[in-house]
Scaffold this motif. Structure first.
Motif, mmCIF file in Angstrom:
data_model
loop_
_atom_site.group_PDB
_atom_site.id
_atom_site.type_symbol
_atom_site.label_atom_id
_atom_site.label_comp_id
_atom_site.label_asym_id
_atom_site.label_seq_id
_atom_site.Cartn_x
_atom_site.Cartn_y
_atom_site.Cartn_z
ATOM 1 N N ARG A 164 78.641 27.973 60.295
ATOM 2 C CA ARG A 164 78.254 26.640 59.823
ATOM 3 C C ARG A 164 76.790 26.347 60.129
ATOM 4 O O ARG A 164 76.152 25.582 59.405
ATOM 5 C CB ARG A 164 79.130 25.572 60.481
ATOM 6 C CG ARG A 164 80.595 25.623 60.059
ATOM 7 C CD ARG A 164 80.773 25.263 58.578
ATOM 8 N NE ARG A 164 80.114 24.021 58.215
ATOM 9 C CZ ARG A 164 80.643 22.820 58.375
ATOM 10 N NH1 ARG A 164 81.853 22.700 58.878
ATOM 11 N NH2 ARG A 164 79.972 21.744 58.015
ATOM 12 N N GLN B 241 70.474 23.980 49.031
ATOM 13 C CA GLN B 241 70.285 22.535 49.000
ATOM 14 C C GLN B 241 69.238 22.156 50.042
ATOM 15 O O GLN B 241 69.460 22.289 51.246
ATOM 16 C CB GLN B 241 71.597 21.789 49.269
ATOM 17 C CG GLN B 241 71.462 20.276 49.075
ATOM 18 C CD GLN B 241 72.782 19.538 49.237
ATOM 19 O OE1 GLN B 241 73.613 19.890 50.065
ATOM 20 N NE2 GLN B 241 72.992 18.488 48.440
ATOM 21 N N LEU C 108 70.367 20.500 43.841
ATOM 22 C CA LEU C 108 70.953 21.795 44.159
ATOM 23 C C LEU C 108 70.294 22.876 43.297
ATOM 24 O O LEU C 108 70.118 22.696 42.091
ATOM 25 C CB LEU C 108 72.455 21.794 43.867
ATOM 26 C CG LEU C 108 73.357 21.024 44.822
ATOM 27 C CD1 LEU C 108 74.801 21.059 44.317
ATOM 28 C CD2 LEU C 108 73.291 21.611 46.204
ATOM 29 N N LEU D 144 70.740 26.594 41.932
ATOM 30 C CA LEU D 144 71.662 27.711 41.761
ATOM 31 C C LEU D 144 70.924 29.007 42.052
ATOM 32 O O LEU D 144 69.836 29.263 41.520
ATOM 33 C CB LEU D 144 72.197 27.723 40.329
ATOM 34 C CG LEU D 144 73.172 28.841 39.988
ATOM 35 C CD1 LEU D 144 74.458 28.718 40.795
ATOM 36 C CD2 LEU D 144 73.480 28.846 38.495
ATOM 37 N N LEU E 4 70.318 24.041 53.494
ATOM 38 C CA LEU E 4 71.782 24.148 53.515
ATOM 39 C C LEU E 4 72.189 25.084 52.381
ATOM 40 O O LEU E 4 71.781 24.874 51.229
ATOM 41 C CB LEU E 4 72.420 22.779 53.315
ATOM 42 C CG LEU E 4 73.947 22.721 53.351
ATOM 43 C CD1 LEU E 4 74.469 23.027 54.748
ATOM 44 C CD2 LEU E 4 74.442 21.357 52.893
ATOM 45 N N LEU F 114 75.108 26.464 50.164
ATOM 46 C CA LEU F 114 76.450 26.088 49.752
ATOM 47 C C LEU F 114 77.058 27.168 48.880
ATOM 48 O O LEU F 114 76.407 27.696 47.986
ATOM 49 C CB LEU F 114 76.424 24.782 48.964
ATOM 50 C CG LEU F 114 76.092 23.517 49.738
ATOM 51 C CD1 LEU F 114 75.727 22.388 48.781
ATOM 52 C CD2 LEU F 114 77.258 23.105 50.614
ATOM 53 N N GLN G 262 83.606 22.867 39.856
ATOM 54 C CA GLN G 262 83.268 23.723 40.986
ATOM 55 C C GLN G 262 83.725 23.063 42.277
ATOM 56 O O GLN G 262 83.547 21.852 42.473
ATOM 57 C CB GLN G 262 81.766 23.990 41.010
ATOM 58 C CG GLN G 262 81.294 24.817 39.820
ATOM 59 C CD GLN G 262 79.816 25.133 39.848
ATOM 60 O OE1 GLN G 262 79.136 24.947 40.862
ATOM 61 N NE2 GLN G 262 79.306 25.623 38.736
ATOM 62 N N TYR G 263 84.280 23.868 43.162
ATOM 63 C CA TYR G 263 84.744 23.414 44.470
ATOM 64 C C TYR G 263 83.850 24.043 45.525
ATOM 65 O O TYR G 263 83.664 25.258 45.531
ATOM 66 C CB TYR G 263 86.211 23.799 44.680
ATOM 67 C CG TYR G 263 87.132 23.094 43.716
ATOM 68 C CD1 TYR G 263 87.361 23.604 42.440
ATOM 69 C CD2 TYR G 263 87.747 21.899 44.067
ATOM 70 C CE1 TYR G 263 88.178 22.943 41.537
ATOM 71 C CE2 TYR G 263 88.579 21.237 43.169
ATOM 72 C CZ TYR G 263 88.786 21.759 41.907
ATOM 73 O OH TYR G 263 89.592 21.102 41.015
ATOM 74 N N PHE G 264 83.344 23.197 46.412
ATOM 75 C CA PHE G 264 82.319 23.634 47.354
ATOM 76 C C PHE G 264 82.860 23.852 48.751
ATOM 77 O O PHE G 264 83.806 23.169 49.186
ATOM 78 C CB PHE G 264 81.196 22.584 47.440
ATOM 79 C CG PHE G 264 80.292 22.567 46.251
ATOM 80 C CD1 PHE G 264 80.634 21.872 45.107
ATOM 81 C CD2 PHE G 264 79.088 23.260 46.270
ATOM 82 C CE1 PHE G 264 79.801 21.853 44.002
ATOM 83 C CE2 PHE G 264 78.245 23.250 45.172
ATOM 84 C CZ PHE G 264 78.602 22.553 44.039
ATOM 85 N N GLY G 265 82.226 24.786 49.460
ATOM 86 C CA GLY G 265 82.437 24.914 50.885
ATOM 87 C C GLY G 265 81.524 23.953 51.628
ATOM 88 O O GLY G 265 80.666 23.305 51.018
ATOM 89 N N PRO G 266 81.688 23.877 52.962
ATOM 90 C CA PRO G 266 80.909 22.915 53.755
ATOM 91 C C PRO G 266 79.464 23.320 53.976
ATOM 92 O O PRO G 266 78.659 22.502 54.422
ATOM 93 C CB PRO G 266 81.660 22.865 55.084
ATOM 94 C CG PRO G 266 82.312 24.206 55.184
ATOM 95 C CD PRO G 266 82.668 24.589 53.782
#
Lengths: 115, 109
Positions: free
Chosen positions: A9, A37, A43, A45, A88, A90, A104-108
């Motif tokens: 993390r 990020q 954001l 890509l 960050l 992601l 889209q589903y993001f991680g922390p």
């Protein structure tokens, strides 16, 4: 929410170090993404993999090297980074890359600091 | 070039209503997304609009006007937990997601 996990993390590294970021998705998706990020910026890509094949590389410096061994795992290998790479990072996944409504589903994220 | 504009920061009062605007100029349009991102956490999906009009989902609604290149996210009955950044993203003709820089929403008691 444990659909997309990222490790570590937090990461502090020197400019001569080599480290890797790991992402794992438990959603049965076929597409995975790396984003950068930075504060107050959109954001960015970096890379896209669809069915384990890299489909996008948005002019990312070679000091970032992605690896996708299977549809559930994505790595970002880092070497000789610069302080401006601090951000960050992601990871995200989606069913695939073809649909307009594809969510889209993001991680922390991994908070990276390069000294 | 492609561009998404949203206000950098907004402040609102608990229990009130706030509208976060997003304007876009993109090469083609295949839908617009809103995500919520709490500090230090993952962005989470809120809404998707591809046709003009209002989509309501509980306390949150999202509006789209394709002819104006404009969307807004409406949050009603604001709660302290709504303090977060709200990201607008547009899918272009190549199915790439173009992201705004996000709007930081501060809720005050």
């Amino acid at each position: 929410e444990t659909g997309v996990t990222q490790t570590p993390r937090h990461l502090v590294m020197g400019m001569t170090n080599k480290k890797s970021l790991k992402c794992e998705q438990h959603l049965g998706h076929n597409a995975m993404y790396w984003y950068k990020q930075s504060a107050k910026k959109p954001l960015e890509l970096m890379f896209v993999y669809n069915f384990k094949e890299q489909t996008e590389n948005n002019s990312v410096p070679s000091r970032f090297s992605p690896e996708c061994p299977n549809s559930s795992h994505l790595f970002l290998h880092l070497h000789t980074l610069q302080p401006e790479d601090s951000a960050l990072y992601l990871c995200a996944s989606s069913q695939d890359t073809s649909g307009g409504a594809e969510t889209q589903y993001f991680g922390p994220g991994t908070r990276l600091l390069v000294l | 070039g492609q561009n998404i504009d949203q206000p950098t920061e907004m402040t609102a009062t608990e229990g009130a209503i706030v509208q976060i605007n997003c304007t876009y100029q993109t090469s083609g349009f295949n839908g617009l997304f809103w995500y919520q991102q709490h500090a230090g956490e993952a962005p989470t999906f809120l809404s998707y609009n591809v046709l003009d009009g209002l989509e309501e989902k509980g306390r949150f609604s999202s509006f789209l006007s394709r002819s104006k290149g404009y969307s807004y996210l409406l949050l009603k009955e604001l709660q302290m937990k709504d303090s977060a950044s709200y990201l607008c993203a547009v899918r272009d003709s190549n199915y790439q997601l173009i992201w705004g820089a996000g709007t930081k929403l501060i809720i005050k008691p």
